[in-house]
Design an enzyme around this catalytic site. Structure first.
Site, PDB file in Angstrom:
ATOM      1  N   GLY A  17      37.035-105.539 -39.316  1.00 20.68           N
ATOM      2  CA  GLY A  17      36.117-104.769 -38.476  1.00 20.68           C
ATOM      3  C   GLY A  17      36.610-103.409 -38.012  1.00 20.68           C
ATOM      4  N   ASN A  19      36.259-100.464 -39.503  1.00 20.31           N
ATOM      5  CA  ASN A  19      35.195 -99.454 -39.660  1.00 20.31           C
ATOM      6  C   ASN A  19      34.110 -99.644 -38.608  1.00 20.31           C
ATOM      7  OD1 ASN A  19      35.472 -97.534 -42.040  1.00 20.31           O
ATOM      8  ND2 ASN A  19      36.150 -99.469 -42.931  1.00 20.31           N
ATOM      9  N   ARG A  97      29.609-110.261 -48.864  1.00 16.85           N
ATOM     10  CA  ARG A  97      28.640-111.064 -49.610  1.00 16.85           C
ATOM     11  C   ARG A  97      27.796-110.120 -50.459  1.00 16.85           C
ATOM     12  NH1 ARG A  97      29.206-116.244 -49.933  1.00 16.85           N
ATOM     13  NH2 ARG A  97      26.967-116.635 -50.010  1.00 16.85           N
ATOM     14  N   LEU A  99      24.431-108.921 -51.834  1.00 16.02           N
ATOM     15  CA  LEU A  99      23.100-109.031 -51.249  1.00 16.02           C
ATOM     16  C   LEU A  99      22.063-109.341 -52.324  1.00 16.02           C
ATOM     17  CD1 LEU A  99      23.100-106.038 -48.749  1.00 16.02           C
ATOM     18  CD2 LEU A  99      23.709-108.416 -48.333  1.00 16.02           C
ATOM     19  N   ASN A 113      26.492 -98.435 -46.746  1.00 16.38           N
ATOM     20  CA  ASN A 113      27.724 -99.171 -47.027  1.00 16.38           C
ATOM     21  C   ASN A 113      28.869 -98.175 -47.169  1.00 16.38           C
ATOM     22  OD1 ASN A 113      29.407-101.438 -47.752  1.00 16.38           O
ATOM     23  ND2 ASN A 113      29.294-100.729 -49.893  1.00 16.38           N
ATOM     24  N   HIS A 115      32.472 -97.780 -49.190  1.00 22.40           N
ATOM     25  CA  HIS A 115      33.204 -98.355 -50.324  1.00 22.40           C
ATOM     26  C   HIS A 115      34.517 -97.589 -50.491  1.00 22.40           C
ATOM     27  CE1 HIS A 115      33.804-100.373 -54.122  1.00 22.40           C
ATOM     28  NE2 HIS A 115      34.189 -99.218 -54.623  1.00 22.40           N
ATOM     29  N   ASP A 151      27.201-100.926 -55.392  1.00 22.83           N
ATOM     30  CA  ASP A 151      27.965 -99.687 -55.252  1.00 22.83           C
ATOM     31  C   ASP A 151      27.376 -98.521 -56.054  1.00 22.83           C
ATOM     32  OD1 ASP A 151      29.745-101.111 -53.625  1.00 22.83           O
ATOM     33  OD2 ASP A 151      31.006-101.666 -55.315  1.00 22.83           O
TER      34      ASP A 151
HETATM   35  C1  GRF Z   1      37.131-101.225 -46.022  1.00 27.24           C
HETATM   36  O1  GRF Z   1      38.151-100.731 -46.850  1.00 27.24           O
HETATM   37  C2  GRF Z   1      35.791-100.930 -46.609  1.00 27.24           C
HETATM   38  O2  GRF Z   1      35.749 -99.727 -47.309  1.00 27.24           O
HETATM   39  C3  GRF Z   1      35.583-102.084 -47.549  1.00 27.24           C
HETATM   40  O3  GRF Z   1      36.149-103.191 -46.897  1.00 27.24           O
HETATM   41  C4  GRF Z   1      37.135-102.752 -45.981  1.00 27.24           C
HETATM   42  C5  GRF Z   1      36.744-103.289 -44.651  1.00 27.24           C
HETATM   43  O4  GRF Z   1      37.708-103.015 -43.671  1.00 27.24           O
HETATM   44  N1  GRF Z   1      34.192-102.230 -47.885  1.00 27.24           N
HETATM   45  P1  GRF Z   1      37.318-103.210 -42.133  1.00 27.24           P
HETATM   46  O5  GRF Z   1      36.820-104.632 -41.977  1.00 27.24           O
HETATM   47  O6  GRF Z   1      36.289-102.209 -41.793  1.00 27.24           O
HETATM   48  O7  GRF Z   1      38.616-102.998 -41.395  1.00 27.24           O
END
Ligand code: GRF
Length: 217
Positions: A17, A19, A97, A99, A113, A115, A151
């Site tokens: 979590g 981000n 997951r 989608l 999203n 990535h 993606d």
């Molecule tokens: C991040 O590197 C994001 O780009 C990818 O999964 C990771 C999640 O990290 N989709 P966090 O849970 O946000 O720390």
């Protein structure tokens, strides 16, 4: 922009979590165009849930395992939680997951999203190891709209980082993650302030220059 005009958003997570926390931190600024009404996890043990609670954001758990492979039923439950929270925008942030069309179509044009690669390079998993194996000199992260093709949705913003001599997967991932935490709030701000559908503005590209003294391969 006043607080009353902020658009309500939710974050979907599966794990750490970080981000999500970066997005919530950005929204502490009353001028930020989004407020976070909900964090949803498909795993009750996701560390990001406690983090969201500590940041004062309501949380919901919709455990996919309880749906015993019925992906549509799981997504219907997530959708119900999002609607109950009256959100308009959904941010996937480490949501692990795949989608189905159910959720993708209901939130088309309103689901983002992040990535960890410079798409269209390295869609899917293990992006940092694959970037190292490919010998690319620039790597990074991308915020994009979610479409059914994994993606591949329209790119909203990107940040680039150098790949340095001697990089390990962990070192490269950490360098990218620093940029993710800047890029996602920026991309969401641009998106929520109505610049979606236009060519990405110049500020939708972040570049992490070589650190002083870095060994260039
Ligand atoms: C991040 O590197 C994001 O780009 C990818 O999964 C990771 C999640 O990290 N989709 P966090 O849970 O946000 O720390």
């Amino acid at each position: 922009m006043t607080v009353g005009m902020r658009r309500r958003a939710a974050v979907l997570i599966s794990g750490r979590g970080s981000n999500m926390a970066a997005l919530v931190a950005a929204a502490r600024d009353p001028d930020y165009p989004v407020e976070f009404a909900l964090v949803v996890s498909n795993r009750a043990r996701a560390p990001g849930l406690a983090l969201a609670e500590s940041l004062g954001v309501p949380t919901a758990v919709v455990e996919h395992r309880l749906f015993k492979g019925d992906r549509a039923a799981h997504e219907t439950a997530i959708d119900a939680a999002l609607r109950a929270a009256d959100v308009e925008i959904v941010c996937l942030a480490g949501y692990l997951r795949l989608l189905t069309p159910l959720l993708v179509e209901r939130w088309a044009g309103r689901m983002l999203n992040i990535h960890p690669s410079l798409l269209p390079a390295f869609p899917g998993l293990d992006t940092h190891a694959r970037a190292l194996a490919a010998g690319v000199r620039l790597h990074g992260c991308t915020v994009h709209l979610v479409t059914q093709a994994m993606d591949e949705g329209p790119i909203l913003a990107q940040a680039a980082v150098p790949v340095l001599a001697g990089d390990t997967e962990g070192a490269l991932a950490a360098r990218v993650l620093v940029q993710e935490h800047q890029l996602y709030p920026l991309a969401l701000r641009l998106f929520a302030s109505g610049q979606a559908g236009e060519a990405p503005p110049a500020e939708a590209a972040l570049c992490n220059p070589l650190p002083p003294g870095a060994a260039v391969p």
